[in-house]
Motif scaffolding. Structure first.
Motif, short mmCIF file in Angstrom:
data_model
loop_
_atom_site.label_atom_id
_atom_site.label_comp_id
_atom_site.label_asym_id
_atom_site.label_seq_id
_atom_site.Cartn_x
_atom_site.Cartn_y
_atom_site.Cartn_z
N PRO A 106 -70.25 -5.48 -59.55
CA PRO A 106 -70.48 -6.49 -58.49
C PRO A 106 -69.38 -7.53 -58.38
O PRO A 106 -69.46 -8.63 -58.90
CB PRO A 106 -71.81 -7.11 -58.90
CG PRO A 106 -71.87 -6.96 -60.38
CD PRO A 106 -71.18 -5.66 -60.68
N LEU A 160 -70.57 -16.30 -53.77
CA LEU A 160 -70.70 -16.37 -55.23
C LEU A 160 -70.29 -17.74 -55.75
O LEU A 160 -70.93 -18.31 -56.64
CB LEU A 160 -69.86 -15.28 -55.89
CG LEU A 160 -70.19 -13.84 -55.54
CD1 LEU A 160 -69.27 -12.89 -56.31
CD2 LEU A 160 -71.65 -13.51 -55.84
N ALA A 184 -75.15 -10.55 -52.62
CA ALA A 184 -74.84 -11.65 -53.53
C ALA A 184 -76.02 -12.61 -53.67
O ALA A 184 -76.45 -12.92 -54.77
CB ALA A 184 -73.61 -12.40 -53.03
N PHE A 187 -72.81 -12.31 -61.99
CA PHE A 187 -71.50 -12.33 -61.36
C PHE A 187 -70.44 -13.12 -62.12
O PHE A 187 -69.31 -13.25 -61.65
CB PHE A 187 -71.60 -12.88 -59.94
CG PHE A 187 -72.64 -12.19 -59.08
CD1 PHE A 187 -72.55 -10.84 -58.82
CD2 PHE A 187 -73.71 -12.91 -58.56
CE1 PHE A 187 -73.50 -10.20 -58.04
CE2 PHE A 187 -74.66 -12.27 -57.78
CZ PHE A 187 -74.57 -10.92 -57.52
#
Length: 383
Positions: free
Chosen positions: A174, A296, A316, A362
């Motif tokens: 990701p 993010l 996300a 993330f």
């Protein structure tokens, strides 16, 4: 002998913004890591991250004769001379031409070729003709790829059906990671955040929504302005961070909608963490994304996300980190702005959910670990 890798991108800003932390990590492990991009040798911001930097010329048309007959042979010669164990390609033009250049190297001299697709140019909702063309190119180039890395679920599912690469060689990692210490609710003092608002001429009591994106058609700044014009809360202000050829058109659209007094233009900035700390929400309404870096960063900063259910935005933010609505529903976007501004506690709660998700899924160390594991697997037959 220490392992070696060549990172290939179309332009060096990709190396600077996305890939420098990866290069630094692998060099700290004893790797030799070089870079190849147009203008890489003079892009001083990446000098610290790479052992050597090589220049190359690309045509914007990936199938240009110059790319295939001039640039490709130069890449092949450079890779043979460098004796790289891994060539890791990014961005569509560089990825296609490089994989074409290396396709026929002998088994003894051919490196492992890894392609990270930062969002395929074919996607749900695009025109059938464009999707056919882009998918055909990606399917063809997948034949010359050892590992194909996707960064969102839609692309992962698509790549596994190409039929030109073993589905087990298609992976989902990701994104390229976010620094959750740099982008954090505590990264900027309240006084610094207040000073930034004053610099941008944002009222002290405004509910400030920030959009970090190039002024390009795919980002749909005017769609956002259409929603802003339909909000009922006049405290809602928007700041656009970025540059691009469509900025003047966006400014004209804001004036035509009579919302120009609630829209602010920050230009290209290197203090994005501080700008996010001065904001109340982050928004992105693109028609296409890979896995949106700004989303993010907004999540890591503890901001709620107000965005569209676009591939790479919804991936996300998920369902709990903000307000996500249909891509073309202007009224729903306007209502989301109003709801967030009217209920700061709820906005804070959703922002906290996003921060937790960013740290768990993330964060940059997690993504670097995933690539380190992939590199080990790729090189296992040679060790």
């Amino acid at each position: 002998m220490s392992p070696s890798a060549l990172f290939v991108t179309t332009v060096p800003i990709t190396l600077e913004v996305f890939l420098a932390p990866f290069a630094e990590h692998f060099r700290a492990q004893g790797w030799r890591v070089d870079a190849l991009a147009a203008g890489a040798s003079t892009h001083t911001a990446i000098a610290h991250a790479f052992d050597e930097r090589f220049d190359i010329s690309w045509s914007r048309n990936p199938l240009s004769p110059g790319n295939l007959t001039g640039t490709a042979p130069r890449i092949r010669a450079l890779v043979e001379q460098g004796g790289y164990d891994i060539v890791h390609v990014h961005t569509p033009i560089a990825a296609l031409v490089t994989r074409y250049a290396l396709r026929s190297l002998s088994a003894s001299s051919r490196p492992r070729v890894i392609y990270t697709a930062h969002g395929f140019h074919f996607f749900a909702g695009n025109s059938p003709a464009a999707n056919f063309a882009y998918r055909t190119l990606e399917r063809r180039a997948a034949r010359w790829t050892d590992y194909l890395i996707t960064i969102n679920a839609e692309d992962f599912d698509a790549a596994r059906t190409f039929g030109t690469i073993d589905p087990d060689r298609v992976r989902l990692i990701p994104g390229i990671g976010v620094d959750t210490n740099l982008f954090a609710p505590y990264s900027t003092s309240p006084s610094e955040a207040a000073a930034l608002r004053r610099e941008l001429d944002v009222p002290e009591d405004a509910f400030l929504v920030t959009m970090v994106a190039e002024f390009a058609p795919v980002k749909r700044h005017t769609h956002l302005l259409d929603a802003l014009a339909r909000t009922t809360n006049q405290r809602i202000h928007v700041v656009f961070v970025g540059e691009g050829r469509l900025e003047s058109r966006v400014r004209e659209h804001a004036v035509a909608l009579r919302v120009h007094d609630r829209v602010h233009y920050a230009g290209y900035r290197r203090d994005v963490p501080a700008l996010l700390a001065a904001s109340d929400a982050l928004t992105l309404v693109s028609v296409r994304e890979g896995l949106a870096r700004s989303v993010l960063e907004g999540m890591a900063s503890g901001l709620p996300i107000i965005g569209t259910a676009t591939r790479g935005i919804a991936d996300a933010a998920g369902s709990l980190a903000g307000w996500i609505m249909a891509p073309h529903d202007v009224d729903a976007l306007a209502r989301a702005f109003d709801e967030a501004a009217a209920d700061p506690q709820e906005a804070t709660r959703r922002g906290a959910k996003g921060r937790k998700r960013a740290e768990a899924e993330f964060a940059l160390p997690r993504i670097i670990d995933a690539y380190e594991e992939l590199y080990r697997e790729a090189l296992a037959p040679r060790l």
